[in-house]
Design an enzyme around this catalytic site. Structure first.
Site, PDB file in Angstrom:
ATOM      1  N   HIS A 199       1.562  -1.282  -6.045  1.00 38.41           N
ATOM      2  CA  HIS A 199       2.901  -0.697  -6.167  1.00 38.41           C
ATOM      3  C   HIS A 199       3.704  -1.616  -7.079  1.00 38.41           C
ATOM      4  CE1 HIS A 199       1.638   0.421  -2.026  1.00 38.41           C
ATOM      5  NE2 HIS A 199       2.381   1.496  -2.169  1.00 38.41           N
ATOM      6  N   ASP A 258       4.901  -4.633  -5.275  1.00 44.42           N
ATOM      7  CA  ASP A 258       3.896  -5.644  -4.887  1.00 44.42           C
ATOM      8  C   ASP A 258       3.789  -6.739  -5.941  1.00 44.42           C
ATOM      9  OD1 ASP A 258       3.246  -3.742  -2.962  1.00 44.42           O
ATOM     10  OD2 ASP A 258       1.494  -3.014  -4.081  1.00 44.42           O
ATOM     11  N   GLU A 269      -1.267  11.606  -2.179  1.00 45.85           N
ATOM     12  CA  GLU A 269      -1.971  11.065  -1.010  1.00 45.85           C
ATOM     13  C   GLU A 269      -1.391  11.669   0.266  1.00 45.85           C
ATOM     14  OE1 GLU A 269      -2.464   6.774  -1.057  1.00 45.85           O
ATOM     15  OE2 GLU A 269      -2.295   6.729   1.120  1.00 45.85           O
TER      16      GLU A 269
HETATM   17  C1  XLS Z   1       0.624   4.232   3.447  1.00 43.09           C
HETATM   18  C2  XLS Z   1      -0.104   4.579   2.242  1.00 43.09           C
HETATM   19  C3  XLS Z   1       0.213   3.740   1.021  1.00 43.09           C
HETATM   20  C4  XLS Z   1      -0.266   4.410  -0.220  1.00 43.09           C
HETATM   21  C5  XLS Z   1       0.333   3.893  -1.482  1.00 43.09           C
HETATM   22  O1  XLS Z   1       0.314   4.666   4.544  1.00 43.09           O
HETATM   23  O2  XLS Z   1      -1.462   4.567   2.515  1.00 43.09           O
HETATM   24  O3  XLS Z   1      -0.310   2.465   1.152  1.00 43.09           O
HETATM   25  O4  XLS Z   1      -1.645   4.348  -0.329  1.00 43.09           O
HETATM   26  O5  XLS Z   1       1.711   4.005  -1.505  1.00 43.09           O
HETATM   27 NI    NI Z   2      -3.004   4.721   1.149  1.00 41.49          NI
HETATM   28 NI    NI Z   3      -2.027   4.420   4.952  1.00 40.00          NI
END
Ligand code: XLS
Ligand code: NI
Ligand code: NI
Length: 442
Positions: free
Chosen positions: A106, A109, A237
């Site tokens: 990110h 990060d 995601e």
């Molecule tokens: C949180 C998510 C996060 C994503 C990226 O639960 O898994 O880490 O993968 O923002």
């Molecule tokens: Ni994730």
């Molecule tokens: Ni996660």
């Protein structure tokens, strides 16, 4: 020395992790992951496309709602920029010693100062230059980056779905910069995880408008990314909840529906995280299969949950039953394309030795390598596929075939039903589970 070390070596005493085979008892060696081993025409490295996640491995310090940090990073500096650069050195040293060909991060990060927009942009681009230099020196590649538009209090009511336009524009500033950095670093994918893209109560929420805003925002990001030369895959995601009560990208099926509802299917796929699938009440393999079936499997966040817990524990994968079933779905997809297996996983709060992060990744990589080998054997021998094919054989010829081809109407179907001879056929689940165990243990 075939790993990257800057001016300082942070993980002293740990060398590049090598494959020693399943008889080895050396904790700092791979037992199953043999990067160059050929499996069905590709190396293990090419099949698995492992990535190290910056946020868990170099940012999460073990703090939880009940206790403070337990994990002491070897690179800590008091100046935020110096800290970011030392962290990058430590990260690339780790990544090259463990041997994942990719990494993910990110914006928050890697670079400090996300409060003030201009400082955010300045810092992020300075660090991006440093990351590029380290990528070149080490040959490590960027699997994906993403914008952290969920941690700062700005985003407490959402980012792209925030009811306040000012916040939506602040989220756009971050996503635009992340796409710029992605192209600079040759990223192969770009991720959207909707951490706060959801709601807590309908009493204050216009869900229809929020979903439309999300689609508008993603469309703008797609157009901008393509205009600056991003050729990779955009990924959403799914996660059903946490931190919001209801997240819009609940699971793979919901996310695919959203992608198609708003005409994003040529550019977007799913990034499936094991622990998010289980939080949604599915298995990991279920959500992978949903994606495989609709050509929407983009990438994987490789972790595992805890059967007794209802939240995202983000453990390193060790369950070879799950990794085997996952690898069957991935192999049947023809692989991961531009995606990979990103260890979105963290060591436990009480795992505090510097070597623990190595051991965790070794376990995860071995579990998937083992799963890959078993899955390929299962596919090659075709016993399960043969069983499933036979189970649907009544659709391969005659009226069943006409049904599949859309050549019968409901009246035709009903007349066939009047005289249908129905013979009870066992689903043989226990036989198949035993068979799976014989592959795993054999
Ligand atoms: C949180 C998510 C996060 C994503 C990226 O639960 O898994 O880490 O993968 O923002
Ligand atoms: Ni994730
Ligand atoms: Ni996660």
């Amino acid at each position: 020395m075939d790993y990257f070390v800057g001016d300082t070596e942070y993980f002293k005493g740990i060398k590049k992790i090598e494959f020693e085979g399943k008889k080895s008892r050396n904790p700092l060696a791979f037992k199953f992951y043999d990067a160059k081993k050929m499996i069905a025409g590709k190396t293990m490295e090419e099949h698995l496309r492992f990535a190290t996640a910056y946020w868990h491995s170099f940012c999460a310090d073990g703090a939880d709602p009940f206790g403070s940090a337990t994990i002491k990073f070897p690179f800590k500096k008091s100046d935020p920029m110096e800290n970011a650069l030392a962290k990058a050195d430590a990260a690339f040293e780790f990544i090259t010693k463990i041997g994942t060909p990719y990494y993910c991060f990110h914006d928050a990060d890697v670079a400090p100062g996300s409060e003030d927009a201009r400082t955010y942009e300045k810092n992020y681009h300075l660090v991006a230059d440093a990351l590029l230099a380290r990528q070149k020196a080490s040959k490590v590649k960027l699997l994906w980056n993403t914008a952290n538009v969920f941690t700062h209090p700005f985003f407490m009511n959402g980012a792209a779905t925030n009811p306040d336009f000012a916040v939506v524009s602040r989220a756009a500033l971050q996503v635009k910069n992340c796409l710029d950095v992605n192209v600079q670093l040759g990223g192969e994918n770009y991720v959207f995880w909707g951490g706060r893209e959801g709601y807590m109560t309908l009493l204050n929420t216009n869900m229809k408008r929020e979903r439309e805003h999300l689609a508008r925002f993603l469309t703008m990001a797609r157009d901008y990314g393509r205009s600056i030369g991003f050729k990779g895959t955009f990924l959403i995601e799914p996660k059903p909840m946490e931190p919001t009560k209801h997240q819009y990208d609940f699971d793979a099926a919901t996310t695919i529906g959203f992608i198609r509802e708003f005409g994003l299917q040529d550019d977007f796929k799913c990034n499936i995280e094991a622990n998010h699938a289980t939080l949604a009440g599915h298995t990991f393999a279920h959500d992978l299969q949903v994606c495989t079936d609709s050509g929407m499997l983009g990438s994987v966040d490789a972790n595992q949950g805890d059967n007794q817990n209802g939240w995202d524990t983000d453990e390193f994968p060790s369950n070879v039953y799950e990794t085997t079933l996952a690898m069957i779905a991935i192999l049947k997809n023809g692989g991961l394309g531009t995606g990979g297996l990103n260890f979105d996983a963290k060591i436990r709060r009480n795992s505090t030795d510097p070597e623990d992060i190595f051991l965790a990744h070794i376990g995860g990589m071995d579990s998937f390598a083992f799963g890959l080998e078993v899955a390929q054997k299962i596919i090659d021998e075709g016993v399960f596929d043969g069983f499933i094919k036979e189970r649907y054989a009544s659709f391969d010829s005659g009226n069943g075939k006409l049904f599949e081809e859309g050549k019968l109407n409901l009246g035709d179907l009903a007349s066939l039903g009047r005289d249908a001879e129905i013979i009870q056929k066992s689903g043989k689940q226990e036989y198949l589970q035993n068979l799976l165990n014989s592959y795993l243990l054999g």
